[in-house]
Design a protein around this motif. Structure first.
Motif, PDB file in Angstrom:
ATOM      1  N   ILE A 134       0.843  -1.198   0.000  1.00 49.79           N
ATOM      2  CA  ILE A 134       0.000   0.000   0.000  1.00 49.79           C
ATOM      3  C   ILE A 134       0.875   1.243   0.000  1.00 49.79           C
ATOM      4  O   ILE A 134       0.625   2.193  -0.746  1.00 49.79           O
ATOM      5  N   ARG A 135       1.898   1.241   0.811  1.00 47.94           N
ATOM      6  CA  ARG A 135       2.825   2.391   0.897  1.00 47.94           C
ATOM      7  C   ARG A 135       3.431   2.678  -0.465  1.00 47.94           C
ATOM      8  O   ARG A 135       3.525   3.830  -0.885  1.00 47.94           O
ATOM      9  N   ARG A 136       3.826   1.622  -1.187  1.00 45.19           N
ATOM     10  CA  ARG A 136       4.411   1.808  -2.522  1.00 45.19           C
ATOM     11  C   ARG A 136       3.372   2.332  -3.519  1.00 45.19           C
ATOM     12  O   ARG A 136       3.715   3.042  -4.464  1.00 45.19           O
ATOM     13  N   ALA A 137       2.111   1.973  -3.326  1.00 45.59           N
ATOM     14  CA  ALA A 137       1.059   2.412  -4.247  1.00 45.59           C
ATOM     15  C   ALA A 137       0.621   3.851  -3.985  1.00 45.59           C
ATOM     16  O   ALA A 137      -0.007   4.470  -4.847  1.00 45.59           O
ATOM     17  N   LEU A 138       0.950   4.389  -2.825  1.00 41.12           N
ATOM     18  CA  LEU A 138       0.598   5.770  -2.501  1.00 41.12           C
ATOM     19  C   LEU A 138       1.580   6.748  -3.127  1.00 41.12           C
ATOM     20  O   LEU A 138       2.786   6.468  -3.215  1.00 41.12           O
ATOM     21  N   ARG A 139       1.078   7.886  -3.530  1.00 41.77           N
ATOM     22  CA  ARG A 139       1.933   8.980  -3.968  1.00 41.77           C
ATOM     23  C   ARG A 139       2.673   9.521  -2.749  1.00 41.77           C
ATOM     24  O   ARG A 139       2.268   9.265  -1.609  1.00 41.77           O
ATOM     25  N   PRO A 140       3.750  10.290  -2.948  1.00 39.30           N
ATOM     26  CA  PRO A 140       4.544  10.757  -1.807  1.00 39.30           C
ATOM     27  C   PRO A 140       3.742  11.429  -0.688  1.00 39.30           C
ATOM     28  O   PRO A 140       4.030  11.224   0.478  1.00 39.30           O
ATOM     29  N   ALA A 141       2.753  12.209  -1.006  1.00 41.51           N
ATOM     30  CA  ALA A 141       1.952  12.862   0.037  1.00 41.51           C
ATOM     31  C   ALA A 141       0.624  12.133   0.259  1.00 41.51           C
ATOM     32  O   ALA A 141      -0.288  12.670   0.872  1.00 41.51           O
ATOM     33  N   GLY A 142       0.560  10.895  -0.208  1.00 47.84           N
ATOM     34  CA  GLY A 142      -0.680  10.131  -0.108  1.00 47.84           C
ATOM     35  C   GLY A 142      -1.027   9.753   1.318  1.00 47.84           C
ATOM     36  O   GLY A 142      -0.195   9.809   2.219  1.00 47.84           O
ATOM     37  N   ARG A 143      -2.267   9.341   1.487  1.00 53.03           N
ATOM     38  CA  ARG A 143      -2.786   9.046   2.822  1.00 53.03           C
ATOM     39  C   ARG A 143      -3.467   7.684   2.844  1.00 53.03           C
ATOM     40  O   ARG A 143      -4.253   7.358   1.964  1.00 53.03           O
TER      41      ARG A 143
END
Length: 179
Positions: free
Chosen positions: A128-137
């Motif tokens: 999930i962390r890898r699928a999030l954009r840098p400022a993703g939540r």
């Protein structure tokens, strides 16, 4: 590959999918999650284990433009699609997330992590962390093991593998790279 059982049998005990119930659940989701949502509505949002789509309907109703869901249960995915939602039936959530690296501004994981065997939870959160954009939540909801009703919620659903305290949740998320 879908699970070797029909999870909607359990889900239907709590959700009848009538328009009135759907509206009630969307309102509940808005009240529960609204203050946690990012202010930007243009980044893609993903609901992992979206069920019949109540949280997705809430996001769409709040103005999110690109709302996607993934689900392992065919019956629930079908119901979500009947709501006009973009839901993909997946057999491998990790593979799906790996194909969508740096894609999402928001990921919902609501009442899902407890269904994942403990030895796979950190790897799912890393994906999930890898699928999030840098400022993703990531917005995550799990059973509270410190609640007076903890044992009931832990064993109320046959498919629960665990529940969490604030410390065990911290452990999983920090090991997955979240701050």
């Amino acid at each position: 590959m879908p699970p070797p059982f029909d999870y909607s049998i359990y889900y239907r005990l709590f959700h009848d999918n009538s328009p009135a119930h759907t509206d009630m659940m969307v309102s509940y989701m808005r009240a529960e999650l609204g203050a946690l949502l990012p202010r930007t509505l243009h980044d893609p949002a993903l609901d992992i284990g979206c069920g019949t789509g109540y949280a997705m309907l809430m996001l769409r109703g709040m103005g999110f433009q690109d709302v996607r869901g993934i689900e392992v249960d065919p019956a629930q995915a079908r119901t979500a699609r009947e709501h006009g939602l973009d839901v993909e039936l997946v057999s491998d959530t990790l593979a799906y997330l790996d194909k969508h690296a740096d894609c999402f501004g928001l990921v919902l994981l609501l009442d899902v992590l407890e269904h994942i065997p403990a030895d796979q939870q950190i790897e799912l959160c890393r994906a999930i962390r890898r699928a999030l954009r840098p400022a993703g939540r990531l917005i995550l909801k799990v059973p509270n093991a410190t609640s007076l009703l903890a044992m009931r919620w832990r064993y109320n659903d046959f498919t629960h593998c665990s529940s969490f305290t604030e410390r065990s949740m911290y452990f999983v998320l920090r090991n997955a790279g979240f701050t």
